[in-house]
Design a protein around this motif. Structure first.
Motif, PDB file in Angstrom:
ATOM      1  N   ASN A  37      -5.144   6.557  -7.891  1.00  0.00           N
ATOM      2  CA  ASN A  37      -6.151   7.119  -7.176  1.00  0.00           C
ATOM      3  C   ASN A  37      -5.476   8.408  -6.624  1.00  0.00           C
ATOM      4  OD1 ASN A  37      -7.972   4.793  -7.730  1.00  0.00           O
ATOM      5  ND2 ASN A  37      -7.136   3.714  -5.674  1.00  0.00           N
ATOM      6  N   GLN A  38      -6.589   9.619  -6.400  1.00  0.00           N
ATOM      7  CA  GLN A  38      -6.052  10.501  -5.923  1.00  0.00           C
ATOM      8  C   GLN A  38      -6.333  10.422  -4.297  1.00  0.00           C
ATOM      9  OE1 GLN A  38      -7.831  14.041  -7.505  1.00  0.00           O
ATOM     10  NE2 GLN A  38      -6.032  14.195  -9.182  1.00  0.00           N
ATOM     11  N   CYS A  39      -5.495  10.370  -3.514  1.00  0.00           N
ATOM     12  CA  CYS A  39      -5.701  10.249  -2.156  1.00  0.00           C
ATOM     13  C   CYS A  39      -6.284  11.516  -1.320  1.00  0.00           C
ATOM     14  CB  CYS A  39      -4.511  10.006  -1.485  1.00  0.00           C
ATOM     15  SG  CYS A  39      -3.722   8.422  -2.048  1.00  0.00           S
ATOM     16  N   ARG A  40      -7.160  11.300  -0.355  1.00  0.00           N
ATOM     17  CA  ARG A  40      -7.628  12.488   0.385  1.00  0.00           C
ATOM     18  C   ARG A  40      -6.289  12.951   1.399  1.00  0.00           C
ATOM     19  NH1 ARG A  40     -13.698  12.389   1.761  1.00  0.00           N
ATOM     20  NH2 ARG A  40     -14.600  11.881  -0.211  1.00  0.00           N
ATOM     21  N   GLY A  41      -6.599  14.388   1.785  1.00  0.00           N
ATOM     22  CA  GLY A  41      -5.605  14.577   2.714  1.00  0.00           C
ATOM     23  C   GLY A  41      -5.923  15.454   3.864  1.00  0.00           C
TER      24      GLY A  41
ATOM     25  N   GLN B 116       0.868  -1.302   0.114  1.00  0.00           N
ATOM     26  CA  GLN B 116      -0.004   0.140  -0.012  1.00  0.00           C
ATOM     27  C   GLN B 116       0.872   1.214  -0.021  1.00  0.00           C
ATOM     28  OE1 GLN B 116      -3.291  -1.469  -0.856  1.00  0.00           O
ATOM     29  NE2 GLN B 116      -3.428   0.532  -0.099  1.00  0.00           N
ATOM     30  N   ASP B 117       0.541   2.216  -0.881  1.00  0.00           N
ATOM     31  CA  ASP B 117       1.189   3.811  -0.933  1.00  0.00           C
ATOM     32  C   ASP B 117       0.075   4.581  -0.517  1.00  0.00           C
ATOM     33  OD1 ASP B 117       2.975   5.648  -1.201  1.00  0.00           O
ATOM     34  OD2 ASP B 117       3.113   5.452  -3.408  1.00  0.00           O
ATOM     35  N   GLY B 118      -0.184   5.019   0.539  1.00  0.00           N
ATOM     36  CA  GLY B 118      -1.465   5.954   0.517  1.00  0.00           C
ATOM     37  C   GLY B 118      -2.519   5.097   0.309  1.00  0.00           C
ATOM     38  N   CYS B 119      -3.379   5.885  -0.396  1.00  0.00           N
ATOM     39  CA  CYS B 119      -4.652   5.003  -0.941  1.00  0.00           C
ATOM     40  C   CYS B 119      -4.346   4.288  -2.217  1.00  0.00           C
ATOM     41  CB  CYS B 119      -5.835   5.928  -1.061  1.00  0.00           C
ATOM     42  SG  CYS B 119      -5.552   7.180  -2.322  1.00  0.00           S
ATOM     43  N   ASN B 120      -3.346   4.015  -2.511  1.00  0.00           N
ATOM     44  CA  ASN B 120      -3.022   3.556  -3.910  1.00  0.00           C
ATOM     45  C   ASN B 120      -2.230   2.026  -3.423  1.00  0.00           C
ATOM     46  OD1 ASN B 120      -3.633   4.904  -6.308  1.00  0.00           O
ATOM     47  ND2 ASN B 120      -2.601   6.503  -4.961  1.00  0.00           N
ATOM     48  N   THR B 121      -2.620   1.005  -4.196  1.00  0.00           N
ATOM     49  CA  THR B 121      -1.768  -0.345  -4.235  1.00  0.00           C
ATOM     50  C   THR B 121      -1.109  -0.666  -5.549  1.00  0.00           C
ATOM     51  OG1 THR B 121      -3.930  -1.183  -3.502  1.00  0.00           O
ATOM     52  CG2 THR B 121      -2.454  -2.843  -4.145  1.00  0.00           C
ATOM     53  N   CYS B 122       0.400  -0.838  -5.078  1.00  0.00           N
ATOM     54  CA  CYS B 122       1.506  -1.237  -5.745  1.00  0.00           C
ATOM     55  C   CYS B 122       1.804  -2.766  -5.953  1.00  0.00           C
ATOM     56  CB  CYS B 122       2.644  -0.477  -5.567  1.00  0.00           C
ATOM     57  SG  CYS B 122       2.432   1.157  -5.451  1.00  0.00           S
TER      58      CYS B 122
ATOM     59  N   TYR C 132       1.706  24.277  12.420  1.00  0.00           N
ATOM     60  CA  TYR C 132       0.983  23.940  11.072  1.00  0.00           C
ATOM     61  C   TYR C 132       1.319  22.516  10.990  1.00  0.00           C
ATOM     62  CZ  TYR C 132       0.507  29.008  10.526  1.00  0.00           C
ATOM     63  OH  TYR C 132       0.194  30.288  10.668  1.00  0.00           O
ATOM     64  N   LEU C 133       0.450  21.847  10.473  1.00  0.00           N
ATOM     65  CA  LEU C 133       0.535  20.457  10.031  1.00  0.00           C
ATOM     66  C   LEU C 133       0.107  20.475   8.465  1.00  0.00           C
ATOM     67  CD1 LEU C 133       1.147  17.522  10.264  1.00  0.00           C
ATOM     68  CD2 LEU C 133      -1.315  17.332  11.252  1.00  0.00           C
ATOM     69  N   THR C 134       1.023  19.974   7.600  1.00  0.00           N
ATOM     70  CA  THR C 134       0.920  19.906   6.190  1.00  0.00           C
ATOM     71  C   THR C 134       0.164  18.679   5.793  1.00  0.00           C
ATOM     72  OG1 THR C 134       3.058  19.269   5.552  1.00  0.00           O
ATOM     73  CG2 THR C 134       2.632  21.338   5.869  1.00  0.00           C
TER      74      THR C 134
ATOM     75  N   SER D 176      -3.834  26.368   1.777  1.00  0.00           N
ATOM     76  CA  SER D 176      -4.351  25.402   0.654  1.00  0.00           C
ATOM     77  C   SER D 176      -5.015  26.214  -0.454  1.00  0.00           C
ATOM     78  CB  SER D 176      -5.208  24.340   1.313  1.00  0.00           C
ATOM     79  OG  SER D 176      -5.306  23.453   0.280  1.00  0.00           O
ATOM     80  N   GLN D 177      -4.884  25.960  -1.669  1.00  0.00           N
ATOM     81  CA  GLN D 177      -5.493  26.425  -2.849  1.00  0.00           C
ATOM     82  C   GLN D 177      -5.125  25.345  -4.013  1.00  0.00           C
ATOM     83  OE1 GLN D 177      -3.449  29.994  -3.748  1.00  0.00           O
ATOM     84  NE2 GLN D 177      -1.670  29.161  -4.527  1.00  0.00           N
ATOM     85  N   ASP D 178      -6.043  25.644  -4.913  1.00  0.00           N
ATOM     86  CA  ASP D 178      -5.842  24.702  -6.095  1.00  0.00           C
ATOM     87  C   ASP D 178      -5.509  25.561  -7.615  1.00  0.00           C
ATOM     88  OD1 ASP D 178      -8.401  25.767  -6.681  1.00  0.00           O
ATOM     89  OD2 ASP D 178      -8.991  23.863  -7.366  1.00  0.00           O
ATOM     90  N   PHE D 179      -4.820  26.578  -7.225  1.00  0.00           N
ATOM     91  CA  PHE D 179      -4.600  27.636  -8.168  1.00  0.00           C
ATOM     92  C   PHE D 179      -3.213  27.124  -9.025  1.00  0.00           C
ATOM     93  CE2 PHE D 179      -7.465  29.873  -5.576  1.00  0.00           C
ATOM     94  CZ  PHE D 179      -8.191  30.714  -6.446  1.00  0.00           C
ATOM     95  N   CYS D 180      -3.156  26.750 -10.317  1.00  0.00           N
ATOM     96  CA  CYS D 180      -1.983  26.360 -10.828  1.00  0.00           C
ATOM     97  C   CYS D 180      -1.264  27.587 -11.518  1.00  0.00           C
ATOM     98  CB  CYS D 180      -2.340  25.498 -11.843  1.00  0.00           C
ATOM     99  SG  CYS D 180      -2.941  23.887 -11.240  1.00  0.00           S
ATOM    100  N   SER D 181       0.257  27.441 -11.635  1.00  0.00           N
ATOM    101  CA  SER D 181       0.922  28.240 -12.173  1.00  0.00           C
ATOM    102  C   SER D 181       0.841  29.691 -11.548  1.00  0.00           C
ATOM    103  CB  SER D 181       0.874  28.180 -13.688  1.00  0.00           C
ATOM    104  OG  SER D 181       1.110  26.913 -13.987  1.00  0.00           O
ATOM    105  N   GLY D 182       0.142  30.046 -10.529  1.00  0.00           N
ATOM    106  CA  GLY D 182       0.270  31.656  -9.937  1.00  0.00           C
ATOM    107  C   GLY D 182      -1.159  32.157 -10.493  1.00  0.00           C
TER     108      GLY D 182
END
Length: 112
Positions: A49-53, A31-37, A63-65, A82-88
């Motif tokens: 899979n995109q893991c929740r955080g 297991q690697d986070g929410c993914n299986t290898c 602060y805990l990242t 936190s933000q989902d803005f890409c490339s500024g």
């Protein structure tokens, strides 16, 4: 094709994979986070899979990242948590979480 292995030659599909210094046989998974290898042909094949955080701010400048790193710093300032803005770009995102430290009282302590 064949590969050299301790004790002789084996076909590549029988070669193990290594994770954290441990050998895993073909077909074994980790297991690697929410993914299986899964080990296949001497390579790891992993789900994507995109893991929740989660992240957190607590106490006086703690602060805990998302990647579970911890930071402690104080300052009379505003921070992007936190933000989902890409490339500024400020036009392509759907959220931004901002926190602000402000002076509290006369001791130099900051509050969020």
């Amino acid at each position: 094709s064949t590969s050299r292995w301790i004790g002789g030659c084996i076909t590549e599909d029988l070669c193990p994979c290594v994770h954290n210094g441990v050998n895993f046989q073909p077909g074994e998974s980790v297991q690697d986070g929410c993914n299986t290898c899964t080990c296949k042909d001497n390579r790891w094949q992993c789900t994507t899979n995109q893991c929740r955080g989660s992240c957190a701010i607590y106490g006086d400048g703690h602060y805990l990242t998302f990647d579970e790193k911890r930071y402690v710093f104080n300052g009379n300032c505003e921070y992007v948590l936190s933000q989902d803005f890409c490339s500024g770009s400020s036009v392509n995102g759907s959220f931004r979480i901002i926190t602000e430290n402000i002076p509290c009282g006369t001791t130099g302590t900051t509050c969020k």
